[in-house]
Motif scaffolding. Sequence first.
Motif, mmCIF file in Angstrom:
data_model
loop_
_atom_site.group_PDB
_atom_site.id
_atom_site.type_symbol
_atom_site.label_atom_id
_atom_site.label_comp_id
_atom_site.label_asym_id
_atom_site.label_seq_id
_atom_site.Cartn_x
_atom_site.Cartn_y
_atom_site.Cartn_z
ATOM 1 N N ASN A 1 27.210 73.715 -52.769
ATOM 2 C CA ASN A 1 28.504 73.166 -53.098
ATOM 3 C C ASN A 1 29.321 74.165 -53.894
ATOM 4 O OD1 ASN A 1 30.249 71.139 -52.990
ATOM 5 N ND2 ASN A 1 29.109 69.703 -54.258
ATOM 6 N N MET B 1 38.223 61.523 -51.727
ATOM 7 C CA MET B 1 36.860 62.043 -51.769
ATOM 8 C C MET B 1 36.592 62.591 -53.149
ATOM 9 S SD MET B 1 36.185 64.322 -48.571
ATOM 10 C CE MET B 1 37.536 64.144 -47.497
ATOM 11 N N ASP C 1 30.238 65.252 -53.013
ATOM 12 C CA ASP C 1 29.827 65.807 -51.729
ATOM 13 C C ASP C 1 29.295 64.726 -50.785
ATOM 14 O OD1 ASP C 1 30.287 68.316 -50.670
ATOM 15 O OD2 ASP C 1 28.140 68.652 -50.409
ATOM 16 N N PHE D 1 32.275 63.345 -49.141
ATOM 17 C CA PHE D 1 32.760 64.389 -48.216
ATOM 18 C C PHE D 1 31.918 64.369 -46.938
ATOM 19 C CE2 PHE D 1 31.841 68.407 -46.241
ATOM 20 C CZ PHE D 1 33.109 68.773 -45.783
ATOM 21 N N GLU D 2 30.581 64.317 -47.109
ATOM 22 C CA GLU D 2 29.699 64.386 -45.940
ATOM 23 C C GLU D 2 29.967 63.224 -44.989
ATOM 24 O OE1 GLU D 2 25.499 64.566 -46.725
ATOM 25 O OE2 GLU D 2 25.048 64.948 -44.621
ATOM 26 N N ASN E 1 44.629 65.100 -47.273
ATOM 27 C CA ASN E 1 43.237 64.760 -46.950
ATOM 28 C C ASN E 1 42.743 65.493 -45.687
ATOM 29 O OD1 ASN E 1 43.267 62.894 -44.471
ATOM 30 N ND2 ASN E 1 44.825 61.957 -45.764
ATOM 31 N N LEU E 2 41.410 65.444 -45.515
ATOM 32 C CA LEU E 2 40.747 66.159 -44.425
ATOM 33 C C LEU E 2 41.300 65.767 -43.057
ATOM 34 C CD1 LEU E 2 38.272 67.959 -43.585
ATOM 35 C CD2 LEU E 2 36.919 65.873 -43.548
ATOM 36 N N ARG F 1 36.798 72.364 -46.693
ATOM 37 C CA ARG F 1 35.874 72.139 -47.800
ATOM 38 C C ARG F 1 35.813 73.354 -48.732
ATOM 39 N NH1 ARG F 1 30.283 73.080 -48.778
ATOM 40 N NH2 ARG F 1 29.333 71.423 -50.034
ATOM 41 N N TRP G 1 38.723 73.191 -50.875
ATOM 42 C CA TRP G 1 38.651 72.009 -51.751
ATOM 43 C C TRP G 1 37.729 72.283 -52.937
ATOM 44 C CZ3 TRP G 1 34.329 68.228 -51.263
ATOM 45 C CH2 TRP G 1 34.549 67.030 -51.920
#
Length: 442
Positions: free
Chosen positions: A8, A166, A169, A172-173, A262-263, A410, A413
């Motif tokens: 990370n 988020m 992690d 995130f995952e 956001n993603l 990521r 981020w």
Amino acid sequence: MPHSTAHNQPAPAPSSVGAATLKIDDRTMELPIVEGTESERAIDISKLRQETGHITVDPAYGNTGSCNSAITFIDGEKGILRYRGVPIEQLAERSTFIETAWLLIYGQFPTRKQLSSFSGLLTTHQMLHEGLRNHFDGFPNTAHPMAILSSMINAVSCYHQDVMDMEDDETFESAAARLLSKTRTIAAAAYKASIGRPIIYPRPDLNYCQNFLHMMFSLPYSEHEPNPDVVDALQLFLILHADHEQNCSTSTVRMVGSSGANLFASCSAGVCALWGPLHGGANVAVIQMLHEIHDQKITMKEYVQRVKKREVKLMGFGHRVYKNYDPRAKILKGAADKVLATLKVHDPMLDLARELEETALEDSYFKDRNLYPNVDFYSGIILRAMGIPVNMFTVMFAIGRMPGWIAHWREQWLDTASRIARPRQVYTGQTLRDYVPMDQRG
Ligand code: CMC
């Protein structure tokens, strides 16, 4: 920002290896020189404007490093491509798309347990919310699947609002798995919507590639059993497209993500950037070009002459970074022979493509400019042999590129020093002037 763990970490900073001296009028300034792990050097100009009042100009960013990144390495002169240090040739031969996705996102090979848990998450998240499925009815049958894909990826965040905040992690995952998995489901559904057929649900017993083919080709009354050779070809195609450092769409994802978006919003923008014919849309343009050559019985020499007169571009040729054979094209060229033979497909387009490549590579126009086939030159021929319709080619590229976009989003981020991306300009417009009332305008 998430808590720091071994997997990370943002990209390490490059080493400082000296300084360049810049002279502007009677002032000199020392600019640090930094070096990456593959000995690539860069002049750090981040303090230039603050100290001299000048900016740099680099249209289309040919000389600009926009970030530090530890994801993908390309040596364009030697034709080298590595994901997280691993040669693309090894991944193409030995990995799977999902293992490669994990490697790109997290920087390490997954353990058996990590891979199985990630695959489980992909299965958990493969369905679309019924509300989302209804959106497909709102698109006309003629809608381009890339437009549907981009809209629907953004729409997913309306149904899963947790993807917008988020914090660690784990969340995130789960968001990454949701995005990877649902992209495939949306892509197949976009195709079904475009041909006016019912959308097919994913099956939990099938792997990522099998499931995509099932959703593309099954019908409610007839289950499609994916051919293992087609599954292998798809796996190869997706691995080869999984990342390519700071290309146009990935830079778009990072640019959008840099604002804190956001993603899903960031990757939806990536799909739009990929669509253009100079980027992912080239795989469609190549097939259209080969069709034109075939249907109009144009000889290769004639076509190359048209390129040299700048009437047309040789699509699937040339690259900003590669000044040598694109290693992905090399793999795909070899695979095209094998896939077509295994699937017992004879495609005259493959013969034409080979002949066109040969003619171009013998010509000084291409030699002098180091123009070689890129990933898009042979990929469409393999996709055709797999039964994928032409208007889905760029969507296939987007499915493949998704792990790269997620990995780059990521990486940025995780970087607490990351700032909003905001280039400057050299203004060349009107200088100060007054408002002109309507009755005084000519
Ligand atoms: N056909 C004819 N001439 C070309 C081509 C081509 N495909 N590509 C580059 N050139 C010429 C270009 O005209 C220029 O010549 P000159 O210096 O005499 O003006 C020289 O080669 C340098 O090219 P450039 O336009 O400065 O290169 P770029 O880095 O700005 O563009 C490119 C890269 C990929 C957009 C371009 O090569 C191209 O348009 N290729 C065709 C489209 C294509 O296949 N795109 C897929 C790229 S790979 C996968 C992906 O990224 O999605």
